[in-house]
Write a protein that holds these residues in place. Structure first.
Motif, PDB file in Angstrom:
ATOM      1  N   MET A 130      -8.916  23.110  -6.038  1.00 37.51           N
ATOM      2  CA  MET A 130     -10.186  22.793  -7.046  1.00 37.51           C
ATOM      3  C   MET A 130     -10.786  21.614  -6.956  1.00 37.51           C
ATOM      4  SD  MET A 130      -7.620  22.606 -10.273  1.00 37.51           S
ATOM      5  CE  MET A 130      -6.012  23.691  -9.971  1.00 37.51           C
ATOM      6  N   ALA A 131     -12.026  21.712  -7.746  1.00 33.40           N
ATOM      7  CA  ALA A 131     -12.684  20.220  -7.484  1.00 33.40           C
ATOM      8  C   ALA A 131     -13.128  19.953  -6.060  1.00 33.40           C
ATOM      9  CB  ALA A 131     -11.551  19.140  -8.152  1.00 33.40           C
ATOM     10  N   ARG A 132     -13.910  20.702  -5.388  1.00 33.93           N
ATOM     11  CA  ARG A 132     -14.381  20.500  -4.253  1.00 33.93           C
ATOM     12  C   ARG A 132     -15.447  19.456  -4.398  1.00 33.93           C
ATOM     13  NH1 ARG A 132     -16.769  26.396  -3.869  1.00 33.93           N
ATOM     14  NH2 ARG A 132     -17.398  25.516  -6.121  1.00 33.93           N
ATOM     15  N   ARG A 133     -15.913  18.667  -3.423  1.00 33.16           N
ATOM     16  CA  ARG A 133     -16.827  17.583  -3.523  1.00 33.16           C
ATOM     17  C   ARG A 133     -18.014  17.725  -2.381  1.00 33.16           C
ATOM     18  NH1 ARG A 133     -16.517  12.311  -5.440  1.00 33.16           N
ATOM     19  NH2 ARG A 133     -17.828  10.955  -4.723  1.00 33.16           N
ATOM     20  N   SER A 134     -18.958  17.703  -2.919  1.00 35.43           N
ATOM     21  CA  SER A 134     -20.235  17.535  -2.179  1.00 35.43           C
ATOM     22  C   SER A 134     -20.445  18.811  -1.233  1.00 35.43           C
ATOM     23  CB  SER A 134     -20.552  16.034  -1.577  1.00 35.43           C
ATOM     24  OG  SER A 134     -20.531  15.164  -2.199  1.00 35.43           O
ATOM     25  N   GLU A 135     -20.069  20.052  -1.624  1.00 35.24           N
ATOM     26  CA  GLU A 135     -20.092  20.962  -0.787  1.00 35.24           C
ATOM     27  C   GLU A 135     -21.688  21.390  -0.794  1.00 35.24           C
ATOM     28  OE1 GLU A 135     -17.692  25.114  -0.808  1.00 35.24           O
ATOM     29  OE2 GLU A 135     -16.914  22.956  -0.164  1.00 35.24           O
ATOM     30  N   HIS A 136     -22.556  21.072  -1.865  1.00 34.61           N
ATOM     31  CA  HIS A 136     -23.935  21.239  -1.774  1.00 34.61           C
ATOM     32  C   HIS A 136     -24.503  19.928  -2.395  1.00 34.61           C
ATOM     33  CE1 HIS A 136     -22.759  25.491  -1.811  1.00 34.61           C
ATOM     34  NE2 HIS A 136     -23.276  25.629  -0.688  1.00 34.61           N
ATOM     35  N   THR A 137     -25.496  19.752  -2.172  1.00 38.10           N
ATOM     36  CA  THR A 137     -26.253  18.773  -3.044  1.00 38.10           C
ATOM     37  C   THR A 137     -26.739  19.066  -4.373  1.00 38.10           C
ATOM     38  OG1 THR A 137     -28.499  19.154  -2.307  1.00 38.10           O
ATOM     39  CG2 THR A 137     -27.127  17.639  -0.773  1.00 38.10           C
ATOM     40  N   ARG A 138     -27.053  18.487  -5.181  1.00 40.41           N
ATOM     41  CA  ARG A 138     -27.796  18.795  -6.315  1.00 40.41           C
ATOM     42  C   ARG A 138     -28.740  19.924  -6.420  1.00 40.41           C
ATOM     43  NH1 ARG A 138     -25.122  16.270 -11.024  1.00 40.41           N
ATOM     44  NH2 ARG A 138     -23.231  17.144 -10.129  1.00 40.41           N
ATOM     45  N   GLU A 139     -29.511  19.471  -5.388  1.00 42.37           N
ATOM     46  CA  GLU A 139     -30.938  20.089  -5.052  1.00 42.37           C
ATOM     47  C   GLU A 139     -30.417  21.591  -4.793  1.00 42.37           C
ATOM     48  OE1 GLU A 139     -34.194  20.281  -5.912  1.00 42.37           O
ATOM     49  OE2 GLU A 139     -33.409  18.592  -6.939  1.00 42.37           O
ATOM     50  N   GLN A 140     -29.510  21.584  -3.598  1.00 42.99           N
ATOM     51  CA  GLN A 140     -29.185  23.015  -3.163  1.00 42.99           C
ATOM     52  C   GLN A 140     -28.375  23.795  -4.178  1.00 42.99           C
ATOM     53  OE1 GLN A 140     -26.367  21.178  -0.068  1.00 42.99           O
ATOM     54  NE2 GLN A 140     -27.830  22.164   1.576  1.00 42.99           N
ATOM     55  N   LEU A 141     -27.668  23.132  -5.128  1.00 43.61           N
ATOM     56  CA  LEU A 141     -26.929  24.021  -6.092  1.00 43.61           C
ATOM     57  C   LEU A 141     -27.967  24.368  -7.170  1.00 43.61           C
ATOM     58  CD1 LEU A 141     -23.938  24.089  -6.326  1.00 43.61           C
ATOM     59  CD2 LEU A 141     -23.961  22.069  -7.819  1.00 43.61           C
ATOM     60  N   ARG A 142     -28.991  23.678  -7.542  1.00 48.29           N
ATOM     61  CA  ARG A 142     -30.166  24.069  -8.338  1.00 48.29           C
ATOM     62  C   ARG A 142     -30.705  25.166  -7.707  1.00 48.29           C
ATOM     63  NH1 ARG A 142     -35.107  22.354 -11.484  1.00 48.29           N
ATOM     64  NH2 ARG A 142     -36.530  23.411  -9.679  1.00 48.29           N
ATOM     65  N   ASP A 143     -31.202  25.405  -6.491  1.00 40.41           N
ATOM     66  CA  ASP A 143     -31.635  26.369  -5.972  1.00 40.41           C
ATOM     67  C   ASP A 143     -30.730  27.660  -5.953  1.00 40.41           C
ATOM     68  OD1 ASP A 143     -33.917  25.002  -5.467  1.00 40.41           O
ATOM     69  OD2 ASP A 143     -33.655  24.594  -3.396  1.00 40.41           O
ATOM     70  N   LEU A 144     -29.393  27.358  -5.439  1.00 43.88           N
ATOM     71  CA  LEU A 144     -28.682  28.555  -5.554  1.00 43.88           C
ATOM     72  C   LEU A 144     -28.648  29.250  -6.650  1.00 43.88           C
ATOM     73  CD1 LEU A 144     -25.372  27.115  -3.548  1.00 43.88           C
ATOM     74  CD2 LEU A 144     -26.965  29.020  -3.035  1.00 43.88           C
ATOM     75  N   MET A 145     -28.498  28.233  -8.044  1.00 40.95           N
ATOM     76  CA  MET A 145     -28.371  29.054  -9.131  1.00 40.95           C
ATOM     77  C   MET A 145     -29.629  29.568  -9.845  1.00 40.95           C
ATOM     78  SD  MET A 145     -26.729  25.616 -11.296  1.00 40.95           S
ATOM     79  CE  MET A 145     -24.944  25.264 -10.724  1.00 40.95           C
ATOM     80  N   LEU A 146     -30.745  29.024  -9.405  1.00 41.12           N
ATOM     81  CA  LEU A 146     -32.003  29.887  -9.890  1.00 41.12           C
ATOM     82  C   LEU A 146     -32.208  30.902  -9.080  1.00 41.12           C
ATOM     83  CD1 LEU A 146     -34.783  26.754  -9.820  1.00 41.12           C
ATOM     84  CD2 LEU A 146     -33.594  28.090 -11.673  1.00 41.12           C
ATOM     85  N   GLU A 147     -31.778  31.232  -7.602  1.00 49.42           N
ATOM     86  CA  GLU A 147     -31.830  32.397  -6.814  1.00 49.42           C
ATOM     87  C   GLU A 147     -30.873  33.192  -7.537  1.00 49.42           C
ATOM     88  OE1 GLU A 147     -34.314  33.119  -4.203  1.00 49.42           O
ATOM     89  OE2 GLU A 147     -33.662  30.994  -4.125  1.00 49.42           O
ATOM     90  N   ALA A 148     -29.768  33.153  -7.737  1.00 50.65           N
ATOM     91  CA  ALA A 148     -28.889  33.699  -8.258  1.00 50.65           C
ATOM     92  C   ALA A 148     -29.158  34.465  -9.753  1.00 50.65           C
ATOM     93  CB  ALA A 148     -27.295  33.257  -8.486  1.00 50.65           C
ATOM     94  N   ALA A 149     -29.743  33.648 -10.449  1.00 48.36           N
ATOM     95  CA  ALA A 149     -30.198  34.016 -11.722  1.00 48.36           C
ATOM     96  C   ALA A 149     -31.223  34.981 -11.698  1.00 48.36           C
ATOM     97  CB  ALA A 149     -30.768  32.636 -12.522  1.00 48.36           C
ATOM     98  N   GLU A 150     -32.317  34.520 -10.708  1.00 49.54           N
ATOM     99  CA  GLU A 150     -33.226  35.480 -10.496  1.00 49.54           C
ATOM    100  C   GLU A 150     -33.038  37.062 -10.137  1.00 49.54           C
ATOM    101  OE1 GLU A 150     -36.776  33.761  -8.531  1.00 49.54           O
ATOM    102  OE2 GLU A 150     -36.853  35.384  -7.190  1.00 49.54           O
ATOM    103  N   GLN A 151     -31.986  36.998  -9.295  1.00 47.93           N
ATOM    104  CA  GLN A 151     -31.478  38.414  -8.656  1.00 47.93           C
ATOM    105  C   GLN A 151     -30.848  38.965 -10.060  1.00 47.93           C
ATOM    106  OE1 GLN A 151     -32.256  39.142  -5.695  1.00 47.93           O
ATOM    107  NE2 GLN A 151     -31.799  41.098  -6.631  1.00 47.93           N
ATOM    108  N   PRO A 206     -18.542  28.321 -14.560  1.00 45.13           N
ATOM    109  CA  PRO A 206     -19.669  28.108 -15.461  1.00 45.13           C
ATOM    110  C   PRO A 206     -19.924  26.639 -15.971  1.00 45.13           C
ATOM    111  CG  PRO A 206     -18.346  29.900 -16.455  1.00 45.13           C
ATOM    112  CD  PRO A 206     -17.743  29.169 -15.110  1.00 45.13           C
ATOM    113  N   GLY A 207     -19.144  25.931 -15.935  1.00 48.35           N
ATOM    114  CA  GLY A 207     -19.192  24.495 -16.241  1.00 48.35           C
ATOM    115  C   GLY A 207     -20.186  23.673 -15.510  1.00 48.35           C
ATOM    116  N   THR A 208     -20.234  24.175 -14.201  1.00 45.67           N
ATOM    117  CA  THR A 208     -20.931  23.328 -13.089  1.00 45.67           C
ATOM    118  C   THR A 208     -22.175  23.594 -13.429  1.00 45.67           C
ATOM    119  OG1 THR A 208     -19.287  24.038 -11.465  1.00 45.67           O
ATOM    120  CG2 THR A 208     -21.515  23.516 -10.544  1.00 45.67           C
ATOM    121  N   ILE A 209     -22.773  24.733 -13.965  1.00 52.67           N
ATOM    122  CA  ILE A 209     -24.046  24.948 -14.410  1.00 52.67           C
ATOM    123  C   ILE A 209     -24.776  23.715 -15.216  1.00 52.67           C
ATOM    124  CG2 ILE A 209     -25.736  26.181 -15.638  1.00 52.67           C
ATOM    125  CD1 ILE A 209     -24.108  28.773 -14.709  1.00 52.67           C
ATOM    126  N   TYR A 210     -23.817  23.164 -16.215  1.00 53.29           N
ATOM    127  CA  TYR A 210     -24.235  22.247 -17.065  1.00 53.29           C
ATOM    128  C   TYR A 210     -24.291  20.946 -16.419  1.00 53.29           C
ATOM    129  CZ  TYR A 210     -24.132  26.087 -20.468  1.00 53.29           C
ATOM    130  OH  TYR A 210     -24.096  27.331 -20.931  1.00 53.29           O
TER     131      TYR A 210
END
Lengths: 206, 206
Positions: free
Chosen positions: B1-22, B45-49
């Motif tokens: 657990m606790a991976r580090r920097s697998e994605h940047t904040r921006e990438q994470l943001r886009d992933l989340m928006l994409e997933a939410a949209e779907q 879920p915590g990561t979203i916040y």
DNA sequence: GCGCGATGGTGAACGGCGTTCATTATCGGC
DNA sequence: GCCGATAATGAACGCCGTTCACCATCGCGC
């Protein structure tokens, strides 16, 4: 625990609808919950399911009541004059006025979403149809339209007024020069009617 | 657990928006949840916040994207002709068409309710204003209106089209002789415009 | 007057939700 | 090779709708 016959099914039903209505009025559809209703009427959540199949059904019955109450002022507006244009304007204003005075109840009627695959019940459809039918006669008189054209006019005019109410009341239209609900409904109705009448009896043909 | 920097904040943001949209596309706003988004992108879920203040903010950003996409065909419709009436009809049809092809995304823009006391963010208001502004120029040309009257016309016409789309797409209008969305938008726009033009330059005054 | 079957109502439980936060695993820099 | 910073976790809190085994109470037949 386990009181018996403190209220009849009917009384219980009314208590629940009343409590639900009050909760919606106070905090909107989002503020409604089975537990909150139960708390309010001194029962437990389980009891609700002896009267209604689920929360959705309860909400639909609250909405049916709301639509009944909405019909009254609209009917009065139509009955208040013989000029069909004034009848239509009055009905639209009554609609907008009701929406503005009871925003949470009114919005509950249109924001509540059944699960994807469940169709709305007849007792709601019928009440919406009643509202649209209120404006059919005056609309026929001003425009001379009938049949499908009349149906289309009634539906697009009513939908239009509804759209103005929704967007202004949910604050989705407070851009530069945001206008009052009443002003916009008047604008929509008068211009739509003018266009409808003109199409039916163009000035060129006089 | 606790991976580090697998994605940047921006990438994470886009992933989340994409997933939410779907998720919204597939099951509507009701099918969206922080846990579902997290599951979809392989986070908790915590990561979203760490990226959004709360789910509401995330939804608002999905809606901003949707409004951006909606603007494209409307803009194209306005650019497709020089006849202002055709521009307005085209824009309305583009709006209705978008709503019908992306019902869940479109509805999310208008069904999502912020808590009672929180105001909608500027980046949504601005995008709605952009849409309304699209029709200002053609509306000014057909009607000769300007200032507050032009604002009112743009808002009531746009709201009207919106209302037609909402009621037909949510099935709240399938009464006797229920009409297709396109038919009703055309009816509303043509008659409204005819009335608006007539008021500006009445046939009597010719 | 009493027991008993029917039943109104309970309350605990299930699996979900949004949100928070102490804890941990990993990283870059020294 | 260590250490401080930090990305991410996952358990927890208090909600939610809904179900259901259970029980307290009632009316009825004796």
């Amino acid at each position: 625990m386990a009181r018996r016959s403190e209220h009849t099914r009917e009384q219980l039903r009314d208590l629940m609808l009343e409590a639900a209505e009050q909760l919606i009025v106070d905090k909107g559809l989002a503020g409604l919950s089975a537990r909150a209703i139960a708390r309010q009427i001194g029962y437990t959540p389980g009891t609700i399911y002896l009267v209604f199949a689920n929360l959705d059904e309860l909400i639909l019955h609250v909405n049916a009541r709301t639509l009944d109450r909405l019909r009254v002022p609209m009917q009065a507006a139509v009955a208040a004059t013989d000029d069909p244009e004034q009848q239509l304007l009055g009905a639209a204003r009554a609609y907008a006025d009701f929406a503005r005075s009871h925003p949470n109840l009114w919005r509950a009627c249109f924001e509540h979403r059944l699960p994807e695959d469940v169709a709305g019940p007849d007792f709601i459809d019928a009440r919406i149809a009643q509202l649209v039918e209120l404006i059919m006669a005056p609309l026929a008189r001003v425009s001379g339209a009938e049949g499908a054209a009349l149906d289309a006019a009634a539906q697009s005019l009513w939908s239009g007024v509804h759209g103005v109410c929704i967007l202004t009341l949910t604050g989705k239209l407070h851009m530069v020069g945001g206008q009052a609900t009443e002003h916009l409904t008047d604008d929509l109705v008068t211009h739509y009617l003018a266009g409808l009448v003109m199409r039916a009896a163009p000035a060129d043909a006089r």
